[in-house]
Design a protein around this motif. Structure first.
Motif, PDB file in Angstrom:
ATOM      1  N   ALA A  36       0.166  14.600  18.896  1.00 13.32           N
ATOM      2  CA  ALA A  36       0.328  13.207  19.302  1.00 13.32           C
ATOM      3  C   ALA A  36       0.955  13.083  20.684  1.00 13.32           C
ATOM      4  CB  ALA A  36       1.164  12.458  18.271  1.00 13.32           C
ATOM      5  N   VAL A  37       0.307  13.692  21.688  1.00 16.26           N
ATOM      6  CA  VAL A  37       0.778  13.551  23.066  1.00 16.26           C
ATOM      7  C   VAL A  37      -0.430  13.389  23.970  1.00 16.26           C
ATOM      8  CG1 VAL A  37       2.833  14.967  22.681  1.00 16.26           C
ATOM      9  CG2 VAL A  37       0.740  16.041  23.546  1.00 16.26           C
ATOM     10  N   ASP A  38      -0.198  12.781  25.127  1.00 17.47           N
ATOM     11  CA  ASP A  38      -1.195  12.742  26.184  1.00 17.47           C
ATOM     12  C   ASP A  38      -0.685  13.678  27.277  1.00 17.47           C
ATOM     13  OD1 ASP A  38      -2.923  12.305  28.244  1.00 17.47           O
ATOM     14  OD2 ASP A  38      -2.841  10.116  28.140  1.00 17.47           O
ATOM     15  N   PRO A  39      -1.248  14.880  27.415  1.00 18.59           N
ATOM     16  CA  PRO A  39      -0.710  15.861  28.356  1.00 18.59           C
ATOM     17  C   PRO A  39      -0.781  15.413  29.810  1.00 18.59           C
ATOM     18  CG  PRO A  39      -2.827  16.570  27.465  1.00 18.59           C
ATOM     19  CD  PRO A  39      -2.406  15.387  26.667  1.00 18.59           C
ATOM     20  N   ARG A  40      -1.522  14.347  30.094  1.00 12.54           N
ATOM     21  CA  ARG A  40      -1.581  13.838  31.462  1.00 12.54           C
ATOM     22  C   ARG A  40      -0.361  12.987  31.788  1.00 12.54           C
ATOM     23  NH1 ARG A  40      -7.114  10.815  30.693  1.00 12.54           N
ATOM     24  NH2 ARG A  40      -5.842  10.148  28.904  1.00 12.54           N
TER      25      ARG A  40
ATOM     26  N   ASP B  92       3.155  13.441  31.451  1.00 14.34           N
ATOM     27  CA  ASP B  92       4.257  14.064  32.183  1.00 14.34           C
ATOM     28  C   ASP B  92       4.359  15.528  31.788  1.00 14.34           C
ATOM     29  OD1 ASP B  92       5.552  14.115  29.632  1.00 14.34           O
ATOM     30  OD2 ASP B  92       6.307  12.092  30.001  1.00 14.34           O
ATOM     31  N   ASP B  93       5.284  16.242  32.424  1.00 10.33           N
ATOM     32  CA  ASP B  93       5.453  17.674  32.165  1.00 10.33           C
ATOM     33  C   ASP B  93       5.890  17.937  30.728  1.00 10.33           C
ATOM     34  OD1 ASP B  93       4.741  18.216  34.743  1.00 10.33           O
ATOM     35  OD2 ASP B  93       6.797  18.415  35.494  1.00 10.33           O
ATOM     36  N   ALA B  94       6.710  17.031  30.180  1.00 11.95           N
ATOM     37  CA  ALA B  94       7.188  17.226  28.806  1.00 11.95           C
ATOM     38  C   ALA B  94       6.023  17.166  27.825  1.00 11.95           C
ATOM     39  CB  ALA B  94       8.232  16.165  28.463  1.00 11.95           C
ATOM     40  N   SER B  95       5.084  16.256  28.055  1.00 13.10           N
ATOM     41  CA  SER B  95       3.920  16.161  27.181  1.00 13.10           C
ATOM     42  C   SER B  95       3.028  17.396  27.310  1.00 13.10           C
ATOM     43  CB  SER B  95       3.119  14.896  27.517  1.00 13.10           C
ATOM     44  OG  SER B  95       3.874  13.737  27.241  1.00 13.10           O
TER      45      SER B  95
END
Length: 388
Positions: free
Chosen positions: A240-244, A246-249
């Motif tokens: 459940a993240v959008d890697p675009r 931020d760096d944490a995602s």
């Protein structure tokens, strides 16, 4: 009869071919992570340590130079990361960046048989996987293989751009117009998800991935999942993240992929251990346990899967042979083939596993029948015992 699907070796065919010819091998397997204080200084000290160790073991000056040159190059991959360099007769055979922590101890040496265990520990078998990113405006995916650095060009990459004329649902207003535009937008998202799913299904057909990781917008993920076939859906794990964002995602996605791959490997290890216990309990002669019986099976190319506890082998040695049957417990077992030398058992066994196209599964000896350091699932049954 219990069955197991034997996995394909992850080593390159040219390396397997090179192993068949006698020569002097020199190798280095070291931590190449750059997330340390003063990384350049530490890297220089590491190269000096590797060079000194190789020289003390009698490696040629040219082989040492080749390995030093490879270790100078930055891995270009976020830590943790390891480096494996292999040289035969002063010629570079392999230089690999291996994502992840070291598997065991660093290994630096020279001899008639290389230490291939670190390479196979990072790449126990050929495991392709897909990383999918989806959003309301479209989606795409990249194809990778276990143990290969993701910084290089992916083996497969596709992007699907959806319609962008209406991407956001109306949040205010009332009446038929709001309902109409909400329905219109939902149809666009669904159409886009269907296009991504079609491309993904084709990639599954052509690459046979063992894992599909899906990240991105929650509604886009739901729509994509609804468009996938049951077989493809069974390979999917969602994050459940959008890697675009931020760096944490991006880091969360990497961690999710690592954990998902670890589960696949653990499942494979469990399956092999379970089959070994099943065959042992049945006494059906479809498996063997112990170094001697495993060597016998490898000599006949009878071993399909070898479960090995490298630590449990300790300082034991075996004889490496210049040609098939590749390994022996004693010189008289060589069958007239040239004996290259007496080498660490783990090096001799792993080389024979690779050269007979068997699969290596690293385990704890406590999980193997009788606590043996090595066991094997066989391609065909062992014959009945011959009466005395």
């Amino acid at each position: 009869m219990a069955q197991t699907t034997r996995e394909t070796t992850a080593l390159q065919p040219d390396l397997v071919e090179a192993l068949q010819a006698p020569g002097t091998w020199t190798w280095a397997y070291v931590d190449a992570s750059g997330n340390r204080e003063d990384p350049r200084r530490l890297a220089a000290l590491q190269r000096r340590t590797v060079s000194d160790a190789l020289q003390q073991q009698g490696a040629s000056g040219r082989a040492v130079e080749v390995i030093e040159e490879e270790l100078v190059e930055q891995p270009g991959v976020p830590a943790p990361v390891a480096r494996y360099v292999l040289v035969r007769d002063d010629e570079l055979v392999l230089s690999e960046v291996l994502p992840g922590h070291l598997h065991g101890q660093e290994s630096v040496g020279t001899g008639t048989v290389p230490d291939l265990l670190p390479l196979l520990a990072h790449r126990p078998f050929d495991l392709p996987f897909l990383v999918v990113q989806v959003g309301r405006e479209g989606g795409g995916f990249r194809g990778y293989r276990l143990g290969h650095a993701p910084s290089g060009a992916p083996e497969d990459e596709q992007r699907v751009q959806g319609r962008t004329d209406t991407l956001h649902k109306v949040k205010s207003g009332n009446g038929w117009k709001q309902s109409h535009w909400q329905q219109h937008t939902e149809e666009i998202w669904k159409q886009t998800a269907g296009e991504v799913a079609a491309a993904l299904e084709e990639a599954v057909r052509t690459t046979s991935p063992r894992l599909i990781v899906v990240a991105g917008d929650i509604r886009a993920r739901e729509l994509l999942r609804g468009e996938l076939s049951a077989a493809t859906k069974a390979l999917v794990t969602e994050v459940a993240v959008d890697p675009r964002a931020d760096d944490a995602s991006e880091k969360a996605l990497v961690q999710h992929v690592d954990l998902a791959l670890a589960r696949v490997l653990a499942s494979r290890r469990h399956d092999v251990q379970d089959l070994l216990r099943t065959h042992e309990g049945r006494g059906d002669n479809e498996s063997v346990s112990g170094i001697g019986p495993v060597v016998d099976a490898l000599q006949q190319a009878q071993a399909a899967v070898v479960a090995l506890d490298a630590a449990a082998l300790g300082d034991r040695t075996l004889y490496a042979l210049a040609a098939a049957p590749w390994v022996a417990t004693a010189p008289e077992q060589a069958g007239g083939v040239e004996v290259l030398g007496q080498v660490p058992a783990v090096c001799a066994l792993v080389r024979a596993i690779v050269l007979t196209d068997a699969e290596l599964v690293l385990v704890n000896a406590a999980s193997l029948p009788s606590g043996a350091p090595a066991s094997a699932l066989l391609r065909w049954r062992v014959g009945p015992a011959v009466p005395a």
